[in-house]
Design a protein around this motif. Structure first.
Motif, mmCIF file in Angstrom:
data_model
loop_
_atom_site.group_PDB
_atom_site.id
_atom_site.type_symbol
_atom_site.label_atom_id
_atom_site.label_comp_id
_atom_site.label_asym_id
_atom_site.label_seq_id
_atom_site.Cartn_x
_atom_site.Cartn_y
_atom_site.Cartn_z
ATOM 1 N N GLY A 26 -2.609 -13.781 9.480
ATOM 2 C CA GLY A 26 -1.953 -12.481 9.122
ATOM 3 C C GLY A 26 -2.798 -11.305 9.709
ATOM 4 N N ALA A 27 -2.209 -10.167 9.591
ATOM 5 C CA ALA A 27 -2.839 -8.867 9.867
ATOM 6 C C ALA A 27 -2.028 -7.935 9.559
ATOM 7 N N THR A 28 -2.536 -6.440 9.629
ATOM 8 C CA THR A 28 -1.791 -5.356 9.567
ATOM 9 C C THR A 28 -2.410 -4.293 10.170
ATOM 10 N N GLU A 29 -2.042 -2.844 10.139
ATOM 11 C CA GLU A 29 -2.571 -2.048 10.710
ATOM 12 C C GLU A 29 -2.640 -0.677 10.120
ATOM 13 N N GLY A 30 -3.278 0.185 10.724
ATOM 14 C CA GLY A 30 -3.204 1.771 10.020
ATOM 15 C C GLY A 30 -3.453 2.632 11.268
ATOM 16 N N ASP A 31 -3.158 4.110 11.173
ATOM 17 C CA ASP A 31 -3.213 4.990 12.196
ATOM 18 C C ASP A 31 -4.660 5.447 11.852
ATOM 19 N N THR A 32 -5.360 5.487 10.567
ATOM 20 C CA THR A 32 -6.569 5.909 10.410
ATOM 21 C C THR A 32 -7.474 4.474 9.804
ATOM 22 N N TYR A 33 -8.655 4.856 9.612
ATOM 23 C CA TYR A 33 -9.459 3.767 9.036
ATOM 24 C C TYR A 33 -9.169 3.787 7.691
ATOM 25 N N GLU A 34 -8.929 4.710 6.904
ATOM 26 C CA GLU A 34 -8.417 4.848 5.575
ATOM 27 C C GLU A 34 -7.015 4.251 5.123
ATOM 28 N N GLU A 35 -6.203 4.467 6.233
ATOM 29 C CA GLU A 35 -4.824 3.975 6.196
ATOM 30 C C GLU A 35 -5.043 2.373 6.240
ATOM 31 N N ALA A 36 -5.705 1.961 7.398
ATOM 32 C CA ALA A 36 -6.022 0.515 7.445
ATOM 33 C C ALA A 36 -6.264 -0.057 6.200
#
Length: 149
Positions: A26-36
């Protein structure tokens, strides 16, 4: 129940940050480190609730991982309870599905609907009801060849 999982957070070549659970698919993502990192918590919560709904414990990928993509390994935790799963009573499920409560009980027993008991009340997950509605099962009993397979 509190669940913990390690995730590796690393810069995505296309921008933002990629997040992968260590030892799991699995995986996910974020625009910023905090959002990730927030997305890692969301990923963990969704998967832990799915396990809880199935009556299983969340099988995490363990702890003590080293980064494999040059990122940072973070440990996140969340608390999940059956009451966090959107659910209705068996009678409400029967009404939503247009069937009898006896048919709902049968669908729960055979695993077609996810359910659990809270005291004397059988609760049925809304997701499993919506999945059943979307699958549009035919009316009547399955043919004998299908039933025996």
């Amino acid at each position: 129940m509190i669940v913990m999982q390690e995730f590796e957070v690393y810069p995505d070549p296309e921008g933002g940050y990629a997040v992968e659970p260590c030892g799991l698919a699995g995986a996910t993502e974020g625009d910023t480190y905090e959002e990730a990192v927030e997305m890692a918590v969301d990923w963990l919560r969704v998967h832990a609730l799915a396990a809880l709904e199935r009556g299983a414990e969340f099988e995490g990928g363990g702890l003590g991982h080293a980064p494999s993509h040059g990122g940072t390994v973070v440990t996140v935790a969340t608390s999940v309870e059956l009451s966090d799963i959107p659910a209705v009573t068996a009678a409400e499920a029967a009404e939503m599905l247009g069937v009898s409560t006896a048919r709902v009980a049968q669908l729960c027993r055979d695993g077609s609907l996810s359910s659990w008991r809270v005291g004397n009340t059988r609760m049925v997950s809304r997701d499993s009801i919506e999945y059943r509605i979307a699958a549009k099962p035919g009316a009547g009993r399955p043919c004998k060849a299908t039933a025996e397979a």
